[in-house]
Design an enzyme around this catalytic site. Structure first.
Site, PDB file in Angstrom:
ATOM      1  N   ASP A  23     -19.266  -8.206 -24.889  1.00 38.70           N
ATOM      2  CA  ASP A  23     -18.329  -7.094 -24.697  1.00 38.70           C
ATOM      3  C   ASP A  23     -17.944  -6.894 -23.234  1.00 38.70           C
ATOM      4  O   ASP A  23     -17.540  -5.813 -22.832  1.00 38.70           O
ATOM      5  CB  ASP A  23     -18.899  -5.802 -25.295  1.00 38.70           C
ATOM      6  CG  ASP A  23     -20.248  -5.453 -24.711  1.00 38.70           C
ATOM      7  OD1 ASP A  23     -20.761  -6.254 -23.900  1.00 38.70           O
ATOM      8  OD2 ASP A  23     -20.789  -4.388 -25.056  1.00 38.70           O
ATOM      9  N   HIS A 225     -11.259 -31.342  -7.891  1.00 43.71           N
ATOM     10  CA  HIS A 225     -11.377 -29.947  -8.316  1.00 43.71           C
ATOM     11  C   HIS A 225     -12.849 -29.551  -8.492  1.00 43.71           C
ATOM     12  O   HIS A 225     -13.228 -28.915  -9.480  1.00 43.71           O
ATOM     13  CB  HIS A 225     -10.566 -29.701  -9.595  1.00 43.71           C
ATOM     14  CG  HIS A 225      -9.089 -29.680  -9.343  1.00 43.71           C
ATOM     15  ND1 HIS A 225      -8.154 -29.700 -10.341  1.00 43.71           N
ATOM     16  CD2 HIS A 225      -8.385 -29.643  -8.188  1.00 43.71           C
ATOM     17  CE1 HIS A 225      -6.945 -29.674  -9.813  1.00 43.71           C
ATOM     18  NE2 HIS A 225      -7.060 -29.643  -8.502  1.00 43.71           N
ATOM     19  N   ASP A 242     -11.335 -25.927  -0.167  1.00 42.33           N
ATOM     20  CA  ASP A 242      -9.973 -25.672  -0.649  1.00 42.33           C
ATOM     21  C   ASP A 242     -10.012 -24.314  -1.325  1.00 42.33           C
ATOM     22  O   ASP A 242     -10.637 -24.153  -2.378  1.00 42.33           O
ATOM     23  CB  ASP A 242      -9.555 -26.775  -1.624  1.00 42.33           C
ATOM     24  CG  ASP A 242      -8.130 -26.594  -2.124  1.00 42.33           C
ATOM     25  OD1 ASP A 242      -7.570 -25.493  -1.976  1.00 42.33           O
ATOM     26  OD2 ASP A 242      -7.579 -27.566  -2.678  1.00 42.33           O
ATOM     27  N   ASP A 253      -3.155 -20.970  -0.330  1.00 43.74           N
ATOM     28  CA  ASP A 253      -3.813 -22.210  -0.776  1.00 43.74           C
ATOM     29  C   ASP A 253      -4.017 -23.099   0.451  1.00 43.74           C
ATOM     30  O   ASP A 253      -3.070 -23.748   0.895  1.00 43.74           O
ATOM     31  CB  ASP A 253      -2.930 -22.891  -1.832  1.00 43.74           C
ATOM     32  CG  ASP A 253      -3.609 -24.095  -2.471  1.00 43.74           C
ATOM     33  OD1 ASP A 253      -4.819 -24.283  -2.236  1.00 43.74           O
ATOM     34  OD2 ASP A 253      -2.920 -24.833  -3.199  1.00 43.74           O
ATOM     35  N   HIS A 332      -3.511 -37.990  -5.565  1.00 38.71           N
ATOM     36  CA  HIS A 332      -2.684 -36.845  -5.983  1.00 38.71           C
ATOM     37  C   HIS A 332      -1.408 -36.785  -5.149  1.00 38.71           C
ATOM     38  O   HIS A 332      -1.248 -37.532  -4.190  1.00 38.71           O
ATOM     39  CB  HIS A 332      -3.483 -35.525  -5.900  1.00 38.71           C
ATOM     40  CG  HIS A 332      -4.028 -35.192  -4.537  1.00 38.71           C
ATOM     41  ND1 HIS A 332      -3.257 -34.647  -3.538  1.00 38.71           N
ATOM     42  CD2 HIS A 332      -5.280 -35.316  -4.023  1.00 38.71           C
ATOM     43  CE1 HIS A 332      -4.012 -34.436  -2.475  1.00 38.71           C
ATOM     44  NE2 HIS A 332      -5.247 -34.835  -2.722  1.00 38.71           N
ATOM     45  N   HIS A 336       2.808 -28.787  -4.007  1.00 40.92           N
ATOM     46  CA  HIS A 336       3.298 -28.114  -5.216  1.00 40.92           C
ATOM     47  C   HIS A 336       3.947 -26.814  -4.783  1.00 40.92           C
ATOM     48  O   HIS A 336       3.702 -26.322  -3.668  1.00 40.92           O
ATOM     49  CB  HIS A 336       2.135 -27.853  -6.192  1.00 40.92           C
ATOM     50  CG  HIS A 336       0.937 -27.204  -5.548  1.00 40.92           C
ATOM     51  ND1 HIS A 336       0.851 -25.851  -5.345  1.00 40.92           N
ATOM     52  CD2 HIS A 336      -0.201 -27.720  -5.026  1.00 40.92           C
ATOM     53  CE1 HIS A 336      -0.310 -25.568  -4.759  1.00 40.92           C
ATOM     54  NE2 HIS A 336      -0.964 -26.688  -4.534  1.00 40.92           N
ATOM     55  N   HIS A 343      -0.313 -23.066  -8.506  1.00 41.44           N
ATOM     56  CA  HIS A 343       0.591 -24.180  -8.821  1.00 41.44           C
ATOM     57  C   HIS A 343       1.788 -23.513  -9.483  1.00 41.44           C
ATOM     58  O   HIS A 343       1.827 -23.352 -10.703  1.00 41.44           O
ATOM     59  CB  HIS A 343      -0.081 -25.195  -9.754  1.00 41.44           C
ATOM     60  CG  HIS A 343      -1.259 -25.885  -9.110  1.00 41.44           C
ATOM     61  ND1 HIS A 343      -2.221 -26.540  -9.815  1.00 41.44           N
ATOM     62  CD2 HIS A 343      -1.613 -26.008  -7.804  1.00 41.44           C
ATOM     63  CE1 HIS A 343      -3.134 -27.037  -8.970  1.00 41.44           C
ATOM     64  NE2 HIS A 343      -2.782 -26.724  -7.753  1.00 41.44           N
ATOM     65  N   GLU A 366      -0.519 -31.086   1.390  1.00 41.93           N
ATOM     66  CA  GLU A 366      -1.970 -31.274   1.295  1.00 41.93           C
ATOM     67  C   GLU A 366      -2.395 -32.731   1.103  1.00 41.93           C
ATOM     68  O   GLU A 366      -2.987 -33.076   0.089  1.00 41.93           O
ATOM     69  CB  GLU A 366      -2.535 -30.415   0.170  1.00 41.93           C
ATOM     70  CG  GLU A 366      -1.814 -30.527  -1.172  1.00 41.93           C
ATOM     71  CD  GLU A 366      -2.469 -29.630  -2.223  1.00 41.93           C
ATOM     72  OE1 GLU A 366      -3.670 -29.771  -2.473  1.00 41.93           O
ATOM     73  OE2 GLU A 366      -1.752 -28.773  -2.774  1.00 41.93           O
ATOM     74  N   TYR A 370      -9.931 -39.869   0.082  1.00 38.32           N
ATOM     75  CA  TYR A 370     -11.187 -39.731  -0.659  1.00 38.32           C
ATOM     76  C   TYR A 370     -11.799 -41.124  -0.750  1.00 38.32           C
ATOM     77  O   TYR A 370     -11.366 -41.951  -1.552  1.00 38.32           O
ATOM     78  CB  TYR A 370     -10.912 -39.118  -2.037  1.00 38.32           C
ATOM     79  CG  TYR A 370     -10.034 -37.892  -1.915  1.00 38.32           C
ATOM     80  CD1 TYR A 370     -10.572 -36.655  -1.544  1.00 38.32           C
ATOM     81  CD2 TYR A 370      -8.648 -37.987  -2.068  1.00 38.32           C
ATOM     82  CE1 TYR A 370      -9.754 -35.548  -1.362  1.00 38.32           C
ATOM     83  CE2 TYR A 370      -7.825 -36.885  -1.898  1.00 38.32           C
ATOM     84  CZ  TYR A 370      -8.382 -35.672  -1.541  1.00 38.32           C
ATOM     85  OH  TYR A 370      -7.576 -34.584  -1.356  1.00 38.32           O
ATOM     86  N   ARG A 387      -9.314 -33.340   3.061  1.00 37.30           N
ATOM     87  CA  ARG A 387      -7.978 -32.827   2.694  1.00 37.30           C
ATOM     88  C   ARG A 387      -7.611 -31.754   3.709  1.00 37.30           C
ATOM     89  O   ARG A 387      -8.475 -30.950   4.096  1.00 37.30           O
ATOM     90  CB  ARG A 387      -7.981 -32.265   1.260  1.00 37.30           C
ATOM     91  CG  ARG A 387      -6.644 -31.696   0.825  1.00 37.30           C
ATOM     92  CD  ARG A 387      -6.470 -31.553  -0.708  1.00 37.30           C
ATOM     93  NE  ARG A 387      -7.386 -30.634  -1.346  1.00 37.30           N
ATOM     94  CZ  ARG A 387      -8.429 -30.983  -2.082  1.00 37.30           C
ATOM     95  NH1 ARG A 387      -8.699 -32.264  -2.274  1.00 37.30           N
ATOM     96  NH2 ARG A 387      -9.211 -30.080  -2.629  1.00 37.30           N
ATOM     97  N   GLU A 389      -4.670 -28.892   4.089  1.00 35.05           N
ATOM     98  CA  GLU A 389      -3.584 -28.284   3.294  1.00 35.05           C
ATOM     99  C   GLU A 389      -3.041 -27.037   3.982  1.00 35.05           C
ATOM    100  O   GLU A 389      -3.803 -26.150   4.361  1.00 35.05           O
ATOM    101  CB  GLU A 389      -4.130 -27.892   1.908  1.00 35.05           C
ATOM    102  CG  GLU A 389      -3.130 -27.124   1.061  1.00 35.05           C
ATOM    103  CD  GLU A 389      -3.630 -26.847  -0.348  1.00 35.05           C
ATOM    104  OE1 GLU A 389      -4.861 -26.737  -0.540  1.00 35.05           O
ATOM    105  OE2 GLU A 389      -2.791 -26.730  -1.258  1.00 35.05           O
TER     106      GLU A 389
HETATM  107  N1  GLY Z   1      -6.789 -26.319  -5.279  1.00 29.68           N
HETATM  108  C1  GLY Z   1      -5.752 -27.018  -5.879  1.00 29.68           C
HETATM  109  C2  GLY Z   1      -4.641 -27.305  -4.953  1.00 29.68           C
HETATM  110  O1  GLY Z   1      -4.784 -27.258  -3.756  1.00 29.68           O
HETATM  111  O2  GLY Z   1      -3.586 -27.584  -5.379  1.00 29.68           O
HETATM  112 MN    MN Z   2      -5.648 -26.087  -2.423  1.00 28.99          MN
HETATM  113 MN    MN Z   3      -2.667 -26.863  -3.311  1.00 29.77          MN
END
Ligand code: GLY
Ligand code: MN
Ligand code: MN
Length: 420
Positions: A23, A225, A242, A253, A332, A336, A343, A366, A370, A387, A389
């Site tokens: 609940d 992720h 991230d 982000d 990737h 985005h 996203h 970003e 890797y 990364r 970003e």
């Molecule tokens: N954390 C996912 C991205 O940076 O798009």
């Molecule tokens: Mn991110």
């Molecule tokens: Mn991102």
């Protein structure tokens, strides 16, 4: 309503609350389309748009005031307060929706509603249609369901001045969280302790995390992720964070990667400088009139050259890019859309062609590398995830990086981490 035909009706239900355990519920987060149009943050609500009636009507169904329920579960705006607070033309209790909605659907040829997103509401809507069919001529029935997403998502791609302000606030708070994590970091801490530094910063300013923070030390930085955040941070490793704050519904982000002990090793710095150059090349390509994929292509060219310079890739640069030889190390895309959803919604291609960047659009840049266990990789580079970003607003003449408050030059990161 101007984008809909006059004989139509749009139905946008609020997101249902979601049970977390028995609940208790997850923190409530409004559906982004519903929030975009209404600014209303309560569940059990329905937004209705009826073009052509008078000047076009905006109706809201919501929970009515109830002192006992509000004592247990919290305040409600209520039907009387809704029109003024939300700028709606009229408001009705959500309990009466079964009585009122069939009448509103009458004579409406097109129903703008995104089927499949909210199965409970879809079933309710089919019930109303079935009921109205039993009581009227079938020629009165709507003859098409149209997804509202096409129009609404395109509106959401172009951020208004007010939205840009929220995005900048989210970016600023995200940067503050990253700075706090860099300052807190030292060997022997756990990944979740850096997560706590981020979320503490967001919550202390009245924000929240826009998505589960990723805090990956060492080889965990290679899991795109990764959200377990439960490993110990080792001396000599990098940590990839991230994370972004949500402010007023809008997401930040940011990714930063830094040495857990505060000093980049030579090998870490080699790879870091490549990703940093790719980040800058991607940002430079964020110009109105460039197309969506230009930043990605710029980043890929830098990453490929860099992978060759450190001996991970061998061969002709043009051929390596054409064959996407970077893929095992960069799997990737470079960004985005960013907005109410991290996203964010909106097409990346129009009629099969990459979309052109225009003033008011907001996107992330970003790039990353890797480097796993691969035998072809020099030992010093293995198990390294990086990364970097940033969030970028396209302006009339160029762009604005809105995440500049957290350092990304290797020397600046080292200075910050050493207390300088
Ligand atoms: N954390 C996912 C991205 O940076 O798009
Ligand atoms: Mn991110
Ligand atoms: Mn991102």
């Amino acid at each position: 309503m101007r984008t809909m035909d006059v004989n139509a009706i749009a139905l946008i239900p609020a997101a249902p609350a979601t049970v977390r355990s028995r609940d208790t519920e997850y923190p409530y987060r409004p559906d982004s389309n519903f929030w975009y149009l209404s600014g209303f943050e309560e569940p059990e609500s329905l937004l209705v748009l009826i073009p052509g009636r008078k000047a076009g009507e905006y109706l809201i169904f919501c929970r009515d005031r109830d002192p006992e329920k509000e004592t247990w579960h919290g305040r409600r705006l209520g039907v009387d307060g809704a029109p003024d607070a939300l700028g709606a033309d009229d408001a009705f209790p959500i309990e009466d929706v079964d009585e009122i909605l069939p009448g509103l659907l009458e004579g409406r040829q097109h129903v703008y509603h995104t089927l499949g997103k909210n199965p409970g509401f879809d079933a309710q809507l089919l019930g109303w249609l079935k009921r109205s069919r039993m009581t009227r001529k079938s020629t009165d029935d709507p003859d098409a369901f149209i997804s509202l997403d096409y129009h609404l998502h395109d509106m959401r791609v172009y951020k208004s001045r007010a939205e840009q302000k929220q995005l900048k606030a989210a970016a600023k708070l995200s940067a503050k969280g990253h700075v706090a994590a860099m300052q807190a970091c030292q060997p022997g801490l756990w990944e979740y302790e850096l997560e706590a530094a981020l979320v503490h910063t967001y919550k202390k300013a009245g924000g929240d995390h826009a998505f589960m923070p990723i805090v990956g030390g060492g080889e965990n930085g290679c899991i795109l992720h990764y959200t377990e955040n439960n490993a110990k941070l080792r001396d000599g490793d990098l940590v990839l964070i991230d994370s972004g704050a949500e402010v007023g519904g809008y997401a930040g982000d940011i990714s930063r990667t830094f040495p857990i002990n505060g000093r980049f090793s030579d090998a870490q710095r080699d790879l870091y400088e490549i990703v940093l150059e790719a980040n800058q090349a991607g940002i430079d390509a964020c110009q109105p009139g460039n197309h969506w994929n230009d930043p990605h292509e710029a980043a890929v060219a830098v990453l490929t050259r860099g992978l060759k310079s450190v001996g991970i890739l061998k061969g002709n640069i043009k051929t390596l890019i054409k064959k996407a030889a970077y893929r095992p190390y960069y799997m990737h895309k470079t960004g985005h859309w960013l907005g109410l959803d991290v996203h964010d919604v909106g097409d990346y291609k129009i009629d099969g062609e990459w979309r052109l960047l225009e003033s008011g659009m907001c996107l992330t840049i970003e790039p990353g590398l890797y480097i796993g266990e691969g035998r072809s990789v020099p030992k010093a580079y293995r198990n390294t995830g990086i990364r970097i970003e940033d969030d970028v607003l396209i302006t009339a003449k160029g762009h604005e990086v809105i995440t500049g408050d957290v350092p990304k030059l290797a020397n600046d990161i080292e200075a910050l981490m050493s207390g300088g």
